[in-house]
Scaffold this active site. Sequence first.
Site: not given
Ligand code: VGL
Ligand code: ZN
Length: 199
Positions: A50, A83, A153, A54, A48, A108, A10
């Site tokens: 979404h 985000h 993550c 979401h 990431d 994801k 990410d």
């Molecule tokens: C993440 C919070 C929400 C991450 C992703 O990449 O750590 N954290 N979505």
């Molecule tokens: Zn996320």
Amino acid sequence: MAKDALIVIDVQNDFCPAGALAVDSGDEIVPVINKLIVRFDHVILTQDWHPAGHSSFASTHPGKAPFETIEMPYGKQTLWPDHCIQGTGGADFHPDLQWTKAELVIRKGFRPHVDSYSAFFENDHRTPTGLAGYLREREITNVTFVGLATDYCVAYSALDAVEHGFAADVLLDACRGINLGGSLAAMITKMRKAGVTLV
Ligand code: VGL
Ligand code: ZN
């Protein structure tokens, strides 16, 4: 013979300074990761990804604010600012990340009703992303994690990697954390106990 892969978690604009869910100094790791990408034979990225609205977004739940926790059918879920919405600039990889060598991008968090921190499972810890099968078919046995965020993550991915029987390293210099309510120290302890090698 052990076969290694670098898994870059990410490294997206929304997790970097000025992003919607900025991780402190998130962009500092980009040059470090670029050097690692050159050194590894196999590179995998996660993104990431979404849909708007979401279920992990606070804005989806009237009266809820970012960083509050709610109960979902699969357990507790932290609520985040909107985000990494599919197709937006915030979901793009950091512009300096040299990702062209990557052999696979795992997206994801695209299912509206379940979040996904781990590169292996959704947050229900049952729905697989397909990564474990991919690694096994490619005969990759050792995975090294870098990226954002250390305590979400990255940590969830490393823990699931060990659970799947892969040897897992986390290079902390190439990660940055969100650290919500002591989550960074807690997840580092959890990873160490589970047998993740912290470098
Ligand atoms: C993440 C919070 C929400 C991450 C992703 O990449 O750590 N954290 N979505
Ligand atoms: Zn996320």
